[in-house]
Design a protein around this motif. Structure first.
Motif, PDB file in Angstrom:
ATOM      1  N   GLU A 137      -4.978   7.670 -16.906  1.00 52.08           N
ATOM      2  CA  GLU A 137      -3.682   7.313 -17.494  1.00 52.08           C
ATOM      3  C   GLU A 137      -2.546   7.933 -16.688  1.00 52.08           C
ATOM      4  N   GLU A 138      -2.724   9.183 -16.271  1.00 51.17           N
ATOM      5  CA  GLU A 138      -1.684   9.855 -15.475  1.00 51.17           C
ATOM      6  C   GLU A 138      -1.538   9.204 -14.107  1.00 51.17           C
ATOM      7  N   ARG A 139      -2.643   8.813 -13.507  1.00 48.49           N
ATOM      8  CA  ARG A 139      -2.577   8.091 -12.232  1.00 48.49           C
ATOM      9  C   ARG A 139      -1.866   6.752 -12.408  1.00 48.49           C
ATOM     10  N   GLY A 140      -2.119   6.122 -13.561  1.00 49.84           N
ATOM     11  CA  GLY A 140      -1.448   4.863 -13.856  1.00 49.84           C
ATOM     12  C   GLY A 140       0.060   5.035 -13.965  1.00 49.84           C
ATOM     13  N   GLU A 141       0.522   6.158 -14.553  1.00 53.15           N
ATOM     14  CA  GLU A 141       1.953   6.444 -14.637  1.00 53.15           C
ATOM     15  C   GLU A 141       2.567   6.547 -13.250  1.00 53.15           C
ATOM     16  N   ILE A 142       1.850   7.250 -12.355  1.00 58.53           N
ATOM     17  CA  ILE A 142       2.350   7.398 -10.988  1.00 58.53           C
ATOM     18  C   ILE A 142       2.433   6.031 -10.313  1.00 58.53           C
ATOM     19  N   ALA A 143       1.385   5.224 -10.494  1.00 56.79           N
ATOM     20  CA  ALA A 143       1.363   3.886  -9.883  1.00 56.79           C
ATOM     21  C   ALA A 143       2.499   3.025 -10.417  1.00 56.79           C
ATOM     22  N   LYS A 144       2.797   3.146 -11.709  1.00 59.73           N
ATOM     23  CA  LYS A 144       3.856   2.334 -12.317  1.00 59.73           C
ATOM     24  C   LYS A 144       5.220   2.667 -11.722  1.00 59.73           C
ATOM     25  N   GLU A 145       5.491   3.959 -11.487  1.00 62.82           N
ATOM     26  CA  GLU A 145       6.777   4.361 -10.909  1.00 62.82           C
ATOM     27  C   GLU A 145       6.889   3.965  -9.439  1.00 62.82           C
ATOM     28  N   LEU A 146       5.731   3.851  -8.762  1.00 61.77           N
ATOM     29  CA  LEU A 146       5.749   3.503  -7.334  1.00 61.77           C
ATOM     30  C   LEU A 146       5.635   1.995  -7.114  1.00 61.77           C
ATOM     31  N   SER A 147       5.383   1.258  -8.186  1.00 56.24           N
ATOM     32  CA  SER A 147       5.220  -0.189  -8.058  1.00 56.24           C
ATOM     33  C   SER A 147       6.454  -0.828  -7.421  1.00 56.24           C
ATOM     34  N   GLY A 148       6.204  -1.690  -6.443  1.00 54.82           N
ATOM     35  CA  GLY A 148       7.295  -2.345  -5.740  1.00 54.82           C
ATOM     36  C   GLY A 148       7.766  -1.593  -4.506  1.00 54.82           C
ATOM     37  N   HIS A 149       7.234  -0.401  -4.289  1.00 47.19           N
ATOM     38  CA  HIS A 149       7.672   0.421  -3.150  1.00 47.19           C
ATOM     39  C   HIS A 149       6.537   0.672  -2.145  1.00 47.19           C
ATOM     40  N   TYR A 150       5.419  -0.028  -2.280  1.00 41.89           N
ATOM     41  CA  TYR A 150       4.249   0.290  -1.447  1.00 41.89           C
ATOM     42  C   TYR A 150       4.488   0.020   0.039  1.00 41.89           C
ATOM     43  N   VAL A 151       5.191  -1.052   0.365  1.00 37.48           N
ATOM     44  CA  VAL A 151       5.478  -1.345   1.780  1.00 37.48           C
ATOM     45  C   VAL A 151       6.359  -0.245   2.363  1.00 37.48           C
ATOM     46  N   GLU A 152       7.369   0.162   1.597  1.00 38.19           N
ATOM     47  CA  GLU A 152       8.263   1.239   2.048  1.00 38.19           C
ATOM     48  C   GLU A 152       7.485   2.538   2.255  1.00 38.19           C
ATOM     49  N   LEU A 153       6.621   2.863   1.296  1.00 36.98           N
ATOM     50  CA  LEU A 153       5.831   4.091   1.390  1.00 36.98           C
ATOM     51  C   LEU A 153       4.880   4.070   2.586  1.00 36.98           C
ATOM     52  N   SER A 154       4.323   2.908   2.874  1.00 41.22           N
ATOM     53  CA  SER A 154       3.345   2.818   3.964  1.00 41.22           C
ATOM     54  C   SER A 154       3.970   3.132   5.320  1.00 41.22           C
ATOM     55  N   LYS A 155       5.287   2.966   5.434  1.00 40.93           N
ATOM     56  CA  LYS A 155       5.972   3.241   6.700  1.00 40.93           C
ATOM     57  C   LYS A 155       6.333   4.713   6.855  1.00 40.93           C
ATOM     58  N   SER A 156       6.154   5.470   5.800  1.00 41.85           N
ATOM     59  CA  SER A 156       6.515   6.892   5.822  1.00 41.85           C
ATOM     60  C   SER A 156       5.333   7.747   6.262  1.00 41.85           C
ATOM     61  N   VAL A 157       5.607   8.746   7.080  1.00 37.28           N
ATOM     62  CA  VAL A 157       4.560   9.661   7.529  1.00 37.28           C
ATOM     63  C   VAL A 157       3.870  10.308   6.337  1.00 37.28           C
ATOM     64  N   TYR A 158       4.651  10.594   5.291  1.00 36.71           N
ATOM     65  CA  TYR A 158       4.105  11.268   4.112  1.00 36.71           C
ATOM     66  C   TYR A 158       3.746  10.283   3.013  1.00 36.71           C
ATOM     67  N   GLY A 159       4.540   9.236   2.874  1.00 38.74           N
ATOM     68  CA  GLY A 159       4.305   8.269   1.809  1.00 38.74           C
ATOM     69  C   GLY A 159       3.014   7.487   1.973  1.00 38.74           C
TER      70      GLY A 159
END
Length: 518
Positions: A85-107
């Motif tokens: 459930e906690e992982r799901g919360e994290i995924a929900k807040e990051l939803s829509g930003h996966y392409v942006e995150l993939s370009k980040s060294v840390y994301g």
């Protein structure tokens, strides 16, 4: 200009603080809580408590902190230790930003952790990259995420969709991926191949190690027989692309379709990494195909020479042992994998080799037989080990100068028969049995030699009472059957008693007694 540049670099963190003041204030608290959460001394209950506190701090701020090097580790730890459930919360807040995150060294690490620890979000993550695969593969950080998706988490249909984006906009737009390159009309096919070729030239330069690139290269080579620029570049990188299944198949095609000079260059490229490649699941198949289609066996001998320096390591490896086995026994399906066999047969239809197969096989055997015979002579106990015993058997059956090695086998036969004897051991007995059965078309009287040693040492009856397979082979051989039966016939009662007392192998006892009763 230089001063201005420095002022911009200094001003950037201040701007970020103004943009996310709450996040900057949270950082010290998050880092402190993270140090507690990741401690190895916490009990399960304590970790749950600490994880709950961490989530209270994170809610509403997850996206902002994933792009920072210090706090991105906080999210990675939460994904590791949190509940679904906690992982799901994290995924929900990051939803829509996966392409942006993939370009980040840390994301990008966050996306990869989500794929690993939160299966329900995988389909959404994969779908978010639709239409961006070709572009992101040219990005150093994002390419690692695409590779993870393609190689580990995507299903067959999703993999096809992802690789289809490398074929060009038209191919994707009209859903041609459902039919593949083979189903395209000639006009469209040429345009798609040109587009794919251009993309591959860039990707082979930037990301030659990725399996999605290997898949696209394999599709290109299967659809285009013309020696274009992509093919030339791929040959230069053959040592880098043969580590995956698709990459090894592409490398095999390059060998099969190349000319003598092309193969020489590829072998030169492979040589520095020869030992490692020979021990790889997919890489060794490329070496087998190279052996099968290269007519210059002198060149092959020089290229592979390093392998014979450590024969014990070679024959004990699950994959490397297939190199000498192929050179001795040819395209035996027992030793050559299905992928390599398929490619070899495809090469036959193309006329990949111009040399008579029997002649080439003889020359290949000549390269390796001396080294293998010497290895077996110095390490006869190798017949008790599963992988080396296969090489030992083929060496005895096919190599020429084996007199010393065979003498060592006979010394093992001469020993007192017990559960660990070469005639009884479940691995070693197969080597002796195969040799006995092959006597009728071998250069060495294997069965006659074994029978002679057993008769001289008085061990034949003892071996029969152990239900040894080689004894059965001696009875079934035309060369030794009569004499073996003559020696064992007076001892049928003893052999039957041994059979009744045995817990296993009764069918072999029955076969021996059946031959003696005829």
């Amino acid at each position: 200009m230089a001063v201005t540049g420095k002022r911009k670099a200094i001003a950037l963190p201040t701007e970020q603080k103004k943009k996310h003041p709450k996040t900057e204030q949270l950082k010290p608290v998050l880092i402190k809580q993270w140090e507690t959460l990741r401690s190895h001394t916490l009990t399960a209950d304590e970790r749950r408590t600490q994880m709950g506190k961490m989530m209270e701090l994170l809610r509403g701020h997850i996206h902002e902190i994933t792009l920072k090097h210090d706090t991105s580790r906080v999210i990675q730890t939460c994904l590791k230790h949190g509940t679904m459930e906690e992982r799901g919360e994290i995924a929900k807040e990051l939803s829509g930003h996966y392409v942006e995150l993939s370009k980040s060294v840390y994301g990008r690490h966050i996306v990869i952790r989500l794929l690993k620890y939160h299966p329900p979000s995988r389909r959404e993550i994969i779908g978010s990259f639709k239409g961006s695969v070709a572009k992101l593969l040219k990005h150093k950080e994002a390419a690692m995420v695409i590779e993870e998706l393609f190689a580990v988490y995507a299903n067959s249909a999703e993999r096809q969709m992802m690789v289809a984006e490398l074929y060009g906009a038209e191919f994707t737009l009209f859903n041609e991926h459902k039919r593949g390159l083979e189903g395209l009309e000639p006009v469209k096919r040429d345009a798609v191949l040109r587009s794919l070729g251009s993309t591959l030239l860039v990707l082979l330069e930037k990301q030659p190690q990725l399996s999605i690139v290997h898949r696209a290269l394999l599709d290109y080579l299967m659809a285009s027989a013309a020696p274009e620029e992509v093919t030339v570049r791929a040959r230069e990188l053959v040592a880098e692309i043969l580590h995956t299944r698709e990459g090894s198949r592409a490398a095999m095609l390059l060998f099969l379709r190349g000319g003598a000079k092309d193969r020489k260059q590829m072998l030169k490229t492979i040589k520095p990494y020869l030992k490692r490649i020979s021990q790889e699941e997919h890489g060794h198949s490329v070496l087998l195909v190279a052996l099968d289609c290269t007519d210059d066996t002198v060149l092959l001998g020089k290229t592979l020479g390093e392998l014979w320096d450590t024969p014990g390591e070679l024959v004990s490896d699950q994959y490397a042992r297939r190199i000498p086995l192929y050179m001795l026994a040819g395209r035996n399906p027992q030793y050559v994998g299905q992928d390599a066999l398929e490619m070899m047969r495809m090469g036959d239809t193309w006329g990949a080799s111009k040399k008579d197969p029997a002649k080439r096989q003889s020359e290949l055997s000549g390269i390796v037989e001396q080294a293998m015979a010497k290895w077996l002579e110095e390490a006869p106990a190798s017949v008790f080990e599963p992988f080396p015993s296969q090489v030992a058997c083929e060496t005895l059956l096919r190599a020429r100068a084996i007199s010393n090695a065979w003498a060592q086998m006979l010394e093992l036969v001469r020993k007192e028969v017990d559960a660990g004897h070469v005639l009884v051991d479940k691995v070693a007995n197969r080597v002796i049995t195969s040799c006995i059965m092959a006597e009728h078309n071998a250069r060495v009287p294997f069965g006659s030699d074994v029978l002679g040693v057993l008769e001289q040492s008085g061990q034949l009856v003892d071996a029969a009472c152990w239900g040894a397979f080689p004894v059965r082979a001696l009875l079934e051989s035309q060369a030794t059957g009569g004499r073996t039966k003559e020696l064992l016939a007076p001892h049928c009662k003893r052999i039957r008693e041994a059979m009744n007392a045995a817990e296993t192998g009764k069918r072999n006892f029955e076969a021996i007694l059946s031959h003696l009763s005829k």
